[in-house]
Design a protein around this motif. Structure first.
Motif, short mmCIF file in Angstrom:
data_model
loop_
_atom_site.label_atom_id
_atom_site.label_comp_id
_atom_site.label_asym_id
_atom_site.label_seq_id
_atom_site.Cartn_x
_atom_site.Cartn_y
_atom_site.Cartn_z
N GLN A 29 38.05 -52.32 -11.22
CA GLN A 29 38.28 -52.61 -9.81
C GLN A 29 37.43 -51.66 -8.98
N ILE A 30 36.74 -52.20 -7.97
CA ILE A 30 35.84 -51.40 -7.16
C ILE A 30 36.58 -50.25 -6.49
N SER A 31 37.76 -50.52 -5.94
CA SER A 31 38.50 -49.48 -5.23
C SER A 31 38.91 -48.34 -6.17
N ILE A 41 33.20 -35.74 -6.55
CA ILE A 41 31.97 -35.68 -5.79
C ILE A 41 31.30 -34.31 -5.83
N ASN A 42 32.08 -33.24 -6.05
CA ASN A 42 31.52 -31.90 -6.06
C ASN A 42 31.20 -31.39 -7.46
N TYR A 43 31.36 -32.23 -8.46
CA TYR A 43 31.06 -31.83 -9.82
C TYR A 43 29.54 -31.80 -10.04
N ASP A 44 29.09 -31.01 -11.01
CA ASP A 44 27.66 -30.94 -11.31
C ASP A 44 27.17 -32.23 -11.96
N ILE A 45 27.95 -32.75 -12.88
CA ILE A 45 27.56 -33.96 -13.61
C ILE A 45 28.78 -34.86 -13.76
N ILE A 46 28.58 -36.16 -13.55
CA ILE A 46 29.63 -37.15 -13.78
C ILE A 46 29.15 -38.10 -14.87
N THR A 48 30.00 -41.50 -17.09
CA THR A 48 30.83 -42.69 -17.24
C THR A 48 30.36 -43.45 -18.48
N SER A 49 31.24 -44.22 -19.05
CA SER A 49 30.88 -44.95 -20.26
C SER A 49 31.75 -46.18 -20.40
N GLY A 50 31.17 -47.26 -20.95
CA GLY A 50 31.97 -48.42 -21.31
C GLY A 50 31.77 -49.63 -20.43
N SER A 61 27.33 -49.79 -10.60
CA SER A 61 26.16 -49.77 -9.74
C SER A 61 26.54 -50.07 -8.29
N GLU A 62 27.44 -51.03 -8.09
CA GLU A 62 27.88 -51.41 -6.75
C GLU A 62 28.62 -50.26 -6.07
N VAL A 63 29.46 -49.56 -6.83
CA VAL A 63 30.21 -48.43 -6.27
C VAL A 63 29.27 -47.29 -5.90
N LEU A 64 28.29 -47.03 -6.74
CA LEU A 64 27.32 -45.97 -6.45
C LEU A 64 26.55 -46.28 -5.17
N ASP A 65 26.24 -47.56 -4.96
CA ASP A 65 25.57 -47.97 -3.71
C ASP A 65 26.49 -47.70 -2.51
N LEU A 66 27.77 -48.01 -2.66
CA LEU A 66 28.72 -47.78 -1.57
C LEU A 66 28.82 -46.30 -1.21
N LEU A 67 28.68 -45.46 -2.23
CA LEU A 67 28.77 -44.01 -2.01
C LEU A 67 27.44 -43.39 -1.61
N GLY A 68 26.39 -44.21 -1.53
CA GLY A 68 25.08 -43.71 -1.11
C GLY A 68 24.23 -43.15 -2.22
#
Length: 245
Positions: A29-31, A41-46, A48-50, A61-68
């Motif tokens: 879910q996008i939300s 957001i303040n972490y050095d590295i995030i 994700t997998s799966g 990819s869509e969420v990353l676009d929303l977050l800039g």
């Protein structure tokens, strides 16, 4: 393999001295994904997998676009490599295109750790002949099932060795030490590129042949390309053989 990557990644980070925080499994879910990323957001590295294997349900990819943010898949070598492959694909006659794509896929795979292509070749050979033998002995259910088991076990064994053996070893060492047994073994293997992808791509093929939904591929080169097709090798999605063969 529900959440198998999460445990493997956490173990690898811990083994290499990184301080990490596990955020668990997220719903498609996008939300939900957006909220989880915002909390990091303040972490050095995030990491994700799966989601990439889910096709249309991969919202990262869509969420990353929303977050800039932007998701990049590039390097100088790849920027040169991809246009050459595309140009050659359209210049070559249709009957030779698969040969060029197979050569390009082998080059892409060997760019990481060249010798690992031998491991992939072994699994390709096993699954290739397993498919042919299952089709040949389609009336002998017991023998056909035996070929399927050999194929799946051999392919999954490679996945286990490279992806989970280190994790199992670390936990066994920790267990032994907690019992006062002095054990200090390490497993240091580099994970082959796209290992999970071509494992499940191969399994998809042999299972479909076993069920009679797919004819066994007689051209070894074409089958190798089905497993190694480089645009899918890293991000997927895992395809049914009927869509590519």
């Amino acid at each position: 393999v529900y959440n198998a990557n999460g445990f493997g990644i956490m173990a690898a980070l811990s083994q290499n001295g990184f301080e990490s925080e596990y955020k668990g499994v997220l719903k498609d879910q996008i939300s939900t994904i957006k909220e989880a990323l915002e909390s990091c957001i303040n972490y050095d590295i995030i990491i994700t997998s799966g989601g990439a294997s889910k096709g249309e349900a991969d919202y990262m990819s869509e969420v990353l676009d929303l977050l800039g943010f932007k998701m990049l898949f590039n390097s100088i070598e790849y920027v040169i490599f991809l246009p050459i492959v595309v140009i050659l694909f359209y210049l070559l006659p249709h009957k030779y295109r698969w040969v060029m794509l197979l050569a390009a896929s082998c080059t892409f795979y060997m760019w990481f750790v060249p010798k690992y292509i031998l491991i992939l070749l072994i699994t390709i050979i096993i699954d290739y002949f397993a498919g042919i033998l299952m089709e040949k002995y389609s009336d002998n259910h017991k023998l056909k099932k035996r070929f399927l088991v050999i194929s799946i076990v051999s392919t999954c064994l490679v996945l286990f060795i490279f992806k989970y053996l280190g994790f199992v070893n670390d936990n066994l060492v920790a267990l032994c030490q907690s019992l006062g047994i002095n054990v200090n073994t390490t497993v240091d293997l580099i994970l082959p590129i796209g290992l999970s992808f071509h494992t499940f791509q191969s399994m998809s093929y042999v299972i479909e042949v076993y069920r009679g939904n797919q004819k066994a591929e007689r051209n070894f080169g074409i089958y190798s390309l089905y497993v190694m097709f480089f645009p899918q090798l890293v991000t997927g999605p895992i395809e049914r053989p009927g869509n590519l063969l």
